[in-house]
Design a protein around this motif. Structure first.
Motif, PDB file in Angstrom:
ATOM      1  N   MET A   1       4.344  -0.721  -8.564  1.00  0.00           N
ATOM      2  CA  MET A   1       3.965  -0.287  -7.235  1.00  0.00           C
ATOM      3  C   MET A   1       4.116  -1.456  -6.272  1.00  0.00           C
ATOM      4  N   THR A   2       4.682  -1.211  -5.142  1.00  0.00           N
ATOM      5  CA  THR A   2       4.835  -2.219  -4.100  1.00  0.00           C
ATOM      6  C   THR A   2       3.874  -1.906  -2.977  1.00  0.00           C
ATOM      7  N   VAL A   3       3.154  -2.914  -2.542  1.00  0.00           N
ATOM      8  CA  VAL A   3       2.188  -2.744  -1.459  1.00  0.00           C
ATOM      9  C   VAL A   3       2.632  -3.601  -0.292  1.00  0.00           C
ATOM     10  N   PRO A   4       3.137  -2.980   0.794  1.00  0.00           N
ATOM     11  CA  PRO A   4       3.541  -3.786   1.948  1.00  0.00           C
ATOM     12  C   PRO A   4       2.357  -4.139   2.827  1.00  0.00           C
ATOM     13  N   ASP A   5       2.471  -5.240   3.535  1.00  0.00           N
ATOM     14  CA  ASP A   5       1.472  -5.644   4.513  1.00  0.00           C
ATOM     15  C   ASP A   5       2.217  -6.028   5.777  1.00  0.00           C
ATOM     16  N   ARG A   6       2.102  -5.217   6.807  1.00  0.00           N
ATOM     17  CA  ARG A   6       2.833  -5.467   8.037  1.00  0.00           C
ATOM     18  C   ARG A   6       1.884  -5.709   9.211  1.00  0.00           C
ATOM     19  N   ALA A   7       0.724  -6.286   8.929  1.00  0.00           N
ATOM     20  CA  ALA A   7      -0.262  -6.523   9.978  1.00  0.00           C
ATOM     21  C   ALA A   7       0.247  -7.526  11.013  1.00  0.00           C
ATOM     22  N   ASN A   8       1.114  -8.417  10.608  1.00  0.00           N
ATOM     23  CA  ASN A   8       1.651  -9.444  11.500  1.00  0.00           C
ATOM     24  C   ASN A   8       3.163  -9.405  11.370  1.00  0.00           C
ATOM     25  N   SER A   9       3.866  -9.093  12.452  1.00  0.00           N
ATOM     26  CA  SER A   9       5.316  -8.944  12.374  1.00  0.00           C
ATOM     27  C   SER A   9       6.031 -10.245  12.039  1.00  0.00           C
ATOM     28  N   ALA A  10       5.378 -11.392  12.187  1.00  0.00           N
ATOM     29  CA  ALA A  10       5.992 -12.677  11.843  1.00  0.00           C
ATOM     30  C   ALA A  10       6.023 -12.896  10.334  1.00  0.00           C
ATOM     31  N   LEU A  11       5.228 -12.117   9.595  1.00  0.00           N
ATOM     32  CA  LEU A  11       5.123 -12.282   8.148  1.00  0.00           C
ATOM     33  C   LEU A  11       5.024 -10.921   7.488  1.00  0.00           C
ATOM     34  N   THR A  12       5.836 -10.736   6.455  1.00  0.00           N
ATOM     35  CA  THR A  12       5.752  -9.527   5.639  1.00  0.00           C
ATOM     36  C   THR A  12       5.473  -9.953   4.209  1.00  0.00           C
ATOM     37  N   LEU A  13       4.447  -9.356   3.629  1.00  0.00           N
ATOM     38  CA  LEU A  13       4.080  -9.634   2.249  1.00  0.00           C
ATOM     39  C   LEU A  13       4.153  -8.335   1.467  1.00  0.00           C
ATOM     40  N   THR A  14       4.829  -8.366   0.337  1.00  0.00           N
ATOM     41  CA  THR A  14       4.811  -7.222  -0.564  1.00  0.00           C
ATOM     42  C   THR A  14       4.352  -7.736  -1.910  1.00  0.00           C
ATOM     43  N   SER A  15       3.666  -6.895  -2.633  1.00  0.00           N
ATOM     44  CA  SER A  15       3.173  -7.318  -3.937  1.00  0.00           C
ATOM     45  C   SER A  15       3.392  -6.213  -4.949  1.00  0.00           C
ATOM     46  N   GLU A  16       3.574  -6.657  -6.175  1.00  0.00           N
ATOM     47  CA  GLU A  16       3.739  -5.742  -7.293  1.00  0.00           C
ATOM     48  C   GLU A  16       3.363  -6.491  -8.561  1.00  0.00           C
ATOM     49  N   VAL A  17       3.209  -5.747  -9.629  1.00  0.00           N
ATOM     50  CA  VAL A  17       3.010  -6.347 -10.938  1.00  0.00           C
ATOM     51  C   VAL A  17       4.283  -6.057 -11.726  1.00  0.00           C
ATOM     52  N   ALA A  18       4.973  -7.113 -12.119  1.00  0.00           N
ATOM     53  CA  ALA A  18       6.224  -6.993 -12.858  1.00  0.00           C
ATOM     54  C   ALA A  18       6.051  -7.648 -14.225  1.00  0.00           C
ATOM     55  N   GLU A  19       6.257  -6.867 -15.262  1.00  0.00           N
ATOM     56  CA  GLU A  19       6.094  -7.347 -16.634  1.00  0.00           C
ATOM     57  C   GLU A  19       4.722  -7.974 -16.834  1.00  0.00           C
ATOM     58  N   GLY A  20       3.714  -7.378 -16.215  1.00  0.00           N
ATOM     59  CA  GLY A  20       2.335  -7.814 -16.372  1.00  0.00           C
ATOM     60  C   GLY A  20       1.927  -8.992 -15.503  1.00  0.00           C
ATOM     61  N   VAL A  21       2.832  -9.450 -14.634  1.00  0.00           N
ATOM     62  CA  VAL A  21       2.559 -10.627 -13.807  1.00  0.00           C
ATOM     63  C   VAL A  21       2.556 -10.230 -12.336  1.00  0.00           C
ATOM     64  N   PRO A  22       1.503 -10.568 -11.605  1.00  0.00           N
ATOM     65  CA  PRO A  22       1.494 -10.295 -10.164  1.00  0.00           C
ATOM     66  C   PRO A  22       2.547 -11.132  -9.436  1.00  0.00           C
ATOM     67  N   VAL A  23       3.297 -10.463  -8.570  1.00  0.00           N
ATOM     68  CA  VAL A  23       4.341 -11.117  -7.785  1.00  0.00           C
ATOM     69  C   VAL A  23       4.102 -10.794  -6.320  1.00  0.00           C
ATOM     70  N   VAL A  24       4.074 -11.822  -5.495  1.00  0.00           N
ATOM     71  CA  VAL A  24       3.969 -11.646  -4.048  1.00  0.00           C
ATOM     72  C   VAL A  24       5.273 -12.142  -3.443  1.00  0.00           C
ATOM     73  N   ARG A  25       5.958 -11.245  -2.737  1.00  0.00           N
ATOM     74  CA  ARG A  25       7.198 -11.604  -2.046  1.00  0.00           C
ATOM     75  C   ARG A  25       6.869 -11.867  -0.584  1.00  0.00           C
ATOM     76  N   VAL A  26       7.290 -13.019  -0.120  1.00  0.00           N
ATOM     77  CA  VAL A  26       6.958 -13.478   1.223  1.00  0.00           C
ATOM     78  C   VAL A  26       8.229 -13.490   2.070  1.00  0.00           C
ATOM     79  N   SER A  27       8.169 -12.839   3.236  1.00  0.00           N
ATOM     80  CA  SER A  27       9.285 -12.851   4.176  1.00  0.00           C
ATOM     81  C   SER A  27       8.771 -13.206   5.555  1.00  0.00           C
ATOM     82  N   GLY A  28       9.405 -14.189   6.185  1.00  0.00           N
ATOM     83  CA  GLY A  28       9.025 -14.572   7.537  1.00  0.00           C
ATOM     84  C   GLY A  28       8.453 -15.966   7.598  1.00  0.00           C
TER      85      GLY A  28
END
Length: 122
Positions: A1-28
């Protein structure tokens, strides 16, 4: 599952659990204007999934020293909790502060998630 966070347009954070490990993807931009958003997401991930964490910084366009301080703080917390921590996709041109401070030689940097995951299992 991917959870986007668009509260601040200068930064986008998405998170998921991949192969049992939490991953946060940072853009901006990671700086003083996005600090609270970044801190809140990392705290939420840690609370929900434990200390293991992969930060994918491939989408970062700029990082200041405060953001680097937050990353170091989470790295230290993870290590104290005997968890695994990795940074992937770090680009010198957008994260120069890591090299200027010498932390690029100390932080666990990997080119890909697969390389980070392999290090977790080693």
């Amino acid at each position: 599952m991917t959870v986007p966070d668009r509260a601040n347009s200068a930064l986008t954070l998405t998170s998921e659990v991949a192969e049992g490990v939490p991953v946060v993807r940072v853009s901006g931009i990671l700086d003083a204007t996005t600090r609270d958003q970044f801190t809140d997401r990392l705290a939420q991930i840690t609370d929900d999934h434990g200390p293991d964490l992969v930060l994918d910084l491939a989408g970062v366009t700029f990082m200041d020293s405060r953001a680097l301080g937050l990353i170091v703080h989470h790295w230290q917390r993870t290590m104290a909790a005997e968890g695994h921590f990795a940074l992937v996709g770090v680009q010198y041109s957008n994260s120069k502060v890591m090299w200027v401070t010498g932390l690029a030689q100390r932080l666990p940097l990997y080119d890909t998630f697969e390389e980070a995951l392999a290090a977790f299992k080693a």
